[in-house]
Design a protein around this motif. Structure first.
Motif, PDB file in Angstrom:
ATOM      1  N   ALA A  94       0.811  -1.217   0.000  1.00 56.79           N
ATOM      2  CA  ALA A  94       0.000   0.000   0.000  1.00 56.79           C
ATOM      3  C   ALA A  94       0.847   1.270   0.000  1.00 56.79           C
ATOM      4  N   SER A  95       2.090   1.183   0.471  1.00 56.14           N
ATOM      5  CA  SER A  95       3.000   2.335   0.461  1.00 56.14           C
ATOM      6  C   SER A  95       4.415   1.808   0.660  1.00 56.14           C
ATOM      7  N   GLY A  96       5.379   2.675   0.429  1.00 51.42           N
ATOM      8  CA  GLY A  96       6.763   2.299   0.700  1.00 51.42           C
ATOM      9  C   GLY A  96       6.964   1.978   2.174  1.00 51.42           C
ATOM     10  N   ASN A  97       6.364   2.800   3.036  1.00 57.11           N
ATOM     11  CA  ASN A  97       6.507   2.550   4.473  1.00 57.11           C
ATOM     12  C   ASN A  97       5.881   1.220   4.886  1.00 57.11           C
ATOM     13  N   ALA A  98       4.772   0.852   4.265  1.00 54.95           N
ATOM     14  CA  ALA A  98       4.142  -0.444   4.560  1.00 54.95           C
ATOM     15  C   ALA A  98       5.092  -1.579   4.177  1.00 54.95           C
ATOM     16  N   LEU A 127      19.080   8.868   5.492  1.00 56.67           N
ATOM     17  CA  LEU A 127      18.011   7.913   5.271  1.00 56.67           C
ATOM     18  C   LEU A 127      16.723   8.685   5.072  1.00 56.67           C
ATOM     19  N   TYR A 128      15.815   8.140   4.298  1.00 52.13           N
ATOM     20  CA  TYR A 128      14.485   8.746   4.197  1.00 52.13           C
ATOM     21  C   TYR A 128      13.938   8.948   5.629  1.00 52.13           C
ATOM     22  N   GLY A 129      13.425  10.151   5.915  1.00 51.19           N
ATOM     23  CA  GLY A 129      12.981  10.481   7.270  1.00 51.19           C
ATOM     24  C   GLY A 129      11.926   9.526   7.797  1.00 51.19           C
ATOM     25  N   LEU A 158      20.408  -0.587   3.371  1.00 50.58           N
ATOM     26  CA  LEU A 158      21.084   0.410   2.539  1.00 50.58           C
ATOM     27  C   LEU A 158      20.054   1.221   1.770  1.00 50.58           C
ATOM     28  N   GLU A 159      20.336   2.525   1.674  1.00 54.11           N
ATOM     29  CA  GLU A 159      19.555   3.360   0.779  1.00 54.11           C
ATOM     30  C   GLU A 159      20.605   4.006  -0.106  1.00 54.11           C
ATOM     31  N   THR A 160      20.568   3.769  -1.406  1.00 58.21           N
ATOM     32  CA  THR A 160      21.578   4.374  -2.278  1.00 58.21           C
ATOM     33  C   THR A 160      21.007   4.595  -3.667  1.00 58.21           C
ATOM     34  N   THR A 203      21.251   8.085  -1.418  1.00 56.01           N
ATOM     35  CA  THR A 203      20.525   8.407  -0.193  1.00 56.01           C
ATOM     36  C   THR A 203      19.682   9.667  -0.351  1.00 56.01           C
ATOM     37  N   ASN A 204      18.800   9.834   0.616  1.00 60.55           N
ATOM     38  CA  ASN A 204      17.879  10.936   0.654  1.00 60.55           C
ATOM     39  C   ASN A 204      18.160  11.717   1.941  1.00 60.55           C
ATOM     40  N   PRO A 205      18.517  12.976   1.896  1.00 59.42           N
ATOM     41  CA  PRO A 205      18.544  13.875   0.737  1.00 59.42           C
ATOM     42  C   PRO A 205      19.948  14.212   0.216  1.00 59.42           C
ATOM     43  N   VAL A 261      18.085  -3.300   0.164  1.00 58.59           N
ATOM     44  CA  VAL A 261      18.402  -2.033  -0.508  1.00 58.59           C
ATOM     45  C   VAL A 261      17.107  -1.288  -0.810  1.00 58.59           C
ATOM     46  N   ASP A 262      17.007  -0.067  -0.279  1.00 62.13           N
ATOM     47  CA  ASP A 262      15.923   0.824  -0.679  1.00 62.13           C
ATOM     48  C   ASP A 262      16.357   1.454  -2.007  1.00 62.13           C
ATOM     49  N   ASN A 263      15.736   0.992  -3.076  1.00 60.68           N
ATOM     50  CA  ASN A 263      16.162   1.361  -4.437  1.00 60.68           C
ATOM     51  C   ASN A 263      15.268   2.456  -5.025  1.00 60.68           C
ATOM     52  N   THR A 264      14.586   3.185  -4.145  1.00 59.27           N
ATOM     53  CA  THR A 264      13.606   4.177  -4.591  1.00 59.27           C
ATOM     54  C   THR A 264      14.213   5.238  -5.510  1.00 59.27           C
ATOM     55  N   PHE A 265      15.387   5.779  -5.143  1.00 57.98           N
ATOM     56  CA  PHE A 265      15.966   6.887  -5.924  1.00 57.98           C
ATOM     57  C   PHE A 265      16.489   6.426  -7.288  1.00 57.98           C
ATOM     58  N   ALA A 266      16.994   5.213  -7.360  1.00 59.12           N
ATOM     59  CA  ALA A 266      17.574   4.755  -8.626  1.00 59.12           C
ATOM     60  C   ALA A 266      16.513   4.135  -9.526  1.00 59.12           C
ATOM     61  N   TYR A 271      10.969  -0.577  -2.384  1.00 55.31           N
ATOM     62  CA  TYR A 271      10.691   0.676  -3.089  1.00 55.31           C
ATOM     63  C   TYR A 271       9.536   1.418  -2.453  1.00 55.31           C
ATOM     64  N   SER A 272       9.612   2.734  -2.528  1.00 55.61           N
ATOM     65  CA  SER A 272       8.410   3.528  -2.526  1.00 55.61           C
ATOM     66  C   SER A 272       8.046   3.651  -4.004  1.00 55.61           C
ATOM     67  N   SER A 273       7.026   2.932  -4.438  1.00 59.16           N
ATOM     68  CA  SER A 273       6.643   3.031  -5.861  1.00 59.16           C
ATOM     69  C   SER A 273       5.861   4.314  -6.130  1.00 59.16           C
ATOM     70  N   THR A 274       5.593   5.052  -5.055  1.00 56.47           N
ATOM     71  CA  THR A 274       5.033   6.403  -5.169  1.00 56.47           C
ATOM     72  C   THR A 274       5.946   7.290  -6.031  1.00 56.47           C
ATOM     73  N   LYS A 275       7.221   6.990  -6.057  1.00 52.65           N
ATOM     74  CA  LYS A 275       8.218   7.867  -6.667  1.00 52.65           C
ATOM     75  C   LYS A 275       8.439   7.484  -8.131  1.00 52.65           C
ATOM     76  N   TYR A 276       9.652   7.042  -8.518  1.00 48.85           N
ATOM     77  CA  TYR A 276       9.911   6.833  -9.951  1.00 48.85           C
ATOM     78  C   TYR A 276       9.101   5.707 -10.572  1.00 48.85           C
ATOM     79  N   VAL A 303       0.105   6.348  -4.355  1.00 51.10           N
ATOM     80  CA  VAL A 303       1.012   5.970  -3.262  1.00 51.10           C
ATOM     81  C   VAL A 303       1.128   4.454  -3.271  1.00 51.10           C
ATOM     82  N   GLY A 304       2.349   3.945  -3.248  1.00 53.26           N
ATOM     83  CA  GLY A 304       2.519   2.492  -3.271  1.00 53.26           C
ATOM     84  C   GLY A 304       3.911   2.084  -2.836  1.00 53.26           C
ATOM     85  N   GLY A 305       4.070   0.787  -2.594  1.00 52.28           N
ATOM     86  CA  GLY A 305       5.371   0.242  -2.225  1.00 52.28           C
ATOM     87  C   GLY A 305       5.590  -1.082  -2.919  1.00 52.28           C
TER      88      GLY A 305
HETATM   89  C1  PLP Z   1       9.118   8.164  -0.059  1.00 52.69           C
HETATM   90  C2  PLP Z   1      10.150   7.211   0.354  1.00 52.69           C
HETATM   91  C3  PLP Z   1       9.837   6.111   1.168  1.00 52.69           C
HETATM   92  C4  PLP Z   1       8.456   5.896   1.762  1.00 52.69           C
HETATM   93  O1  PLP Z   1       7.516   5.574   0.803  1.00 52.69           O
HETATM   94  P1  PLP Z   1       5.952   5.976   0.889  1.00 52.69           P
HETATM   95  O2  PLP Z   1       5.423   5.462  -0.409  1.00 52.69           O
HETATM   96  O3  PLP Z   1       5.894   7.458   1.032  1.00 52.69           O
HETATM   97  O4  PLP Z   1       5.397   5.272   2.071  1.00 52.69           O
HETATM   98  C5  PLP Z   1      10.846   5.209   1.468  1.00 52.69           C
HETATM   99  N1  PLP Z   1      12.109   5.394   1.009  1.00 52.69           N
HETATM  100  C6  PLP Z   1      12.452   6.439   0.232  1.00 52.69           C
HETATM  101  C7  PLP Z   1      13.853   6.575  -0.242  1.00 52.69           C
HETATM  102  C8  PLP Z   1      11.494   7.383  -0.110  1.00 52.69           C
HETATM  103  O5  PLP Z   1      11.842   8.436  -0.861  1.00 52.69           O
END
Ligand code: PLP
Length: 373
Positions: free
Chosen positions: A72-76, A97-99, A138-140, A142-144, A165-170, A187-192, A200-202
């Motif tokens: 349902a979200s990246g955090n989930a 790290l993502y806050g 790992l987040e790479t 990283t944010n921000p 690996v949190d691959n959200t940014f790449a 992933y936060s699939s909310t992003k790329y 909003v998704g993960g």
């Molecule tokens: C936004 C984000 C998350 C959290 O994802 P949500 O979809 O907002 O729950 C996790 N990791 C990174 C790097 C993010 O940018």
């Protein structure tokens, strides 16, 4: 098959009952059974839904993994991975790290007896596990601060710990953590992956049957699942991921080079710049350098944010439109100020999610906003 072909064809055959080229959205919570226990593979949509299953097939395929799970979200997704742990277990994570991830670690899971240590993302040796370490997070990039961690080097020394690996940014297109030795990609699939700032998704991918089964169990038991409509939107978005990431990377490189020469800019953080400490590692483990650029503003933050027009001041990132974020008051406000400053996230730091608009227009807009700042 190559990435773009998989993005467009994996998990997607024409609908057998109508021939519809795009499979329909299965907006249903439950499924008919012929006799008790005899059905077509679906019982209840928390457990599984055909639209979500198609999305999960593409997610796994794009990461070169055996399994994909949509959340349902990246955090989930993050929270579900942490449920693999038991009280007394230890996690090592980068200190940039993502806050929201930091908040789950510190304000949710520490309370249940999980211990977290934060280390310098640039320093591979700091990620070396102790006997209590069960996860290396790992987040790479990283944010921000757009720091780079060498995934392969960390995976080589992981011992019995799992590397996440949190691959959200790449995104899957620019970086393939499973091939570099990671056990789980989140992933936060909310992003790329979503890419259009409308869902909003993960997501989680892995090649381990055991990890997948455990996560699938937790997902069904607890229920952080995306709706069929959100799953369909994400599946639709993945078909253009490769096109978008190329365009984001082109634009971000040009924006970073422009910022670097501007008098109102103190420091530019972008791995595509030769002076970036993670430049060589990024060149090795990423296909391009991505769409995220951060910089320190030497001027008035209020004047800058009032003047900028194509970059919308907003949280989030990874959409086709450009956004600007002020981490210390927005995405990273949940991290205590002293810790945030010690980690290098200054009050004058701005983070750009460089969109796919015309790059000359973006640079003209930044130029006028900086001159007013
Ligand atoms: C936004 C984000 C998350 C959290 O994802 P949500 O979809 O907002 O729950 C996790 N990791 C990174 C790097 C993010 O940018």
């Amino acid at each position: 098959m190559k990435f773009p072909t998989r993005a467009i064809h994996a998990g997607q055959d024409p609908d057998p009952s109508t021939g519809a080229v795009i499979p329909p959205i299965y907006m249903t919570s439950t499924f008919a059974q012929e006799t008790p226990g005899v059905h077509k593979g679906f019982e209840y949509s928390r457990t599984d839904n055909p639209t979500r299953q198609k999305l999960e097939t593409v997610l796994a395929s794009l990461d070169g993994g055996q399994h994909g799970l949509a959340f349902a979200s990246g955090n989930a997704a993050t929270d579900t991975i942490l449920k693999l742990l038991s009280p007394g277990d230890h996690v090592i994570a980068g200190n940039d790290l993502y806050g929201g991830t930091y908040r789950i670690f510190e304000n949710v899971w520490r309370h249940w007896g999980i211990d977290f240590t934060y280390v310098d993302p640039n320093n591979t040796a700091d990620f070396k596990p102790t006997d209590k370490t069960k996860l290396i997070w790992l987040e790479t990039p990283t944010n921000p601060l757009i720091k780079i961690t060498d995934i392969e080097a960390v995976a080589k020394q992981k011992g019995d710990a799992l590397v996440v690996v949190d691959n959200t940014f790449a995104s899957s297109y620019l970086q393939q953590p499973l091939a570099l030795g990671a056990d789980i990609v989140v992933y936060s699939s909310t992003k790329y992956l979503g890419g259009h700032s409308d869902v909003v998704g993960g997501a989680v991918t892995t090649s381990s049957d055991e990890i997948h089964e455990r996560l699938k169990f937790l997902q069904n038991a607890v229920g952080p699942v995306p709706s069929p409509f959100d799953s369909w939107l994400l599946h639709r978005s993945l078909k253009t991921l490769h096109l978008r990431m190329e365009a984001h990377s082109n634009n971000a490189q040009a924006v970073a080079e422009f910022l670097q020469g501007n008098a109102k800019v103190d420091h530019v953080y972008y791995p595509g710049l030769a002076h970036h400490p993670g430049h060589d590692v990024a060149k090795n483990q990423m296909k391009r350098f991505g769409g995220m650029v951060s910089f320190e503003l030497n001027g008035s933050l209020n004047a800058f944010s009032k003047s900028i027009s194509l970059f919308t001041l907003a949280e989030s990132l990874g959409g086709i439109e450009s956004l600007v974020c002020h981490p210390s008051s927005m995405t990273h406000a949940s991290i205590p100020r002293d810790i945030r400053i010690a980690n290098g996230v200054k009050d004058n730091l701005l983070r750009l999610s460089v969109g796919v608009e015309d790059v000359d227009d973006l640079i003209t807009d930044l130029e006028q906003a900086l001159s007013n700042a």
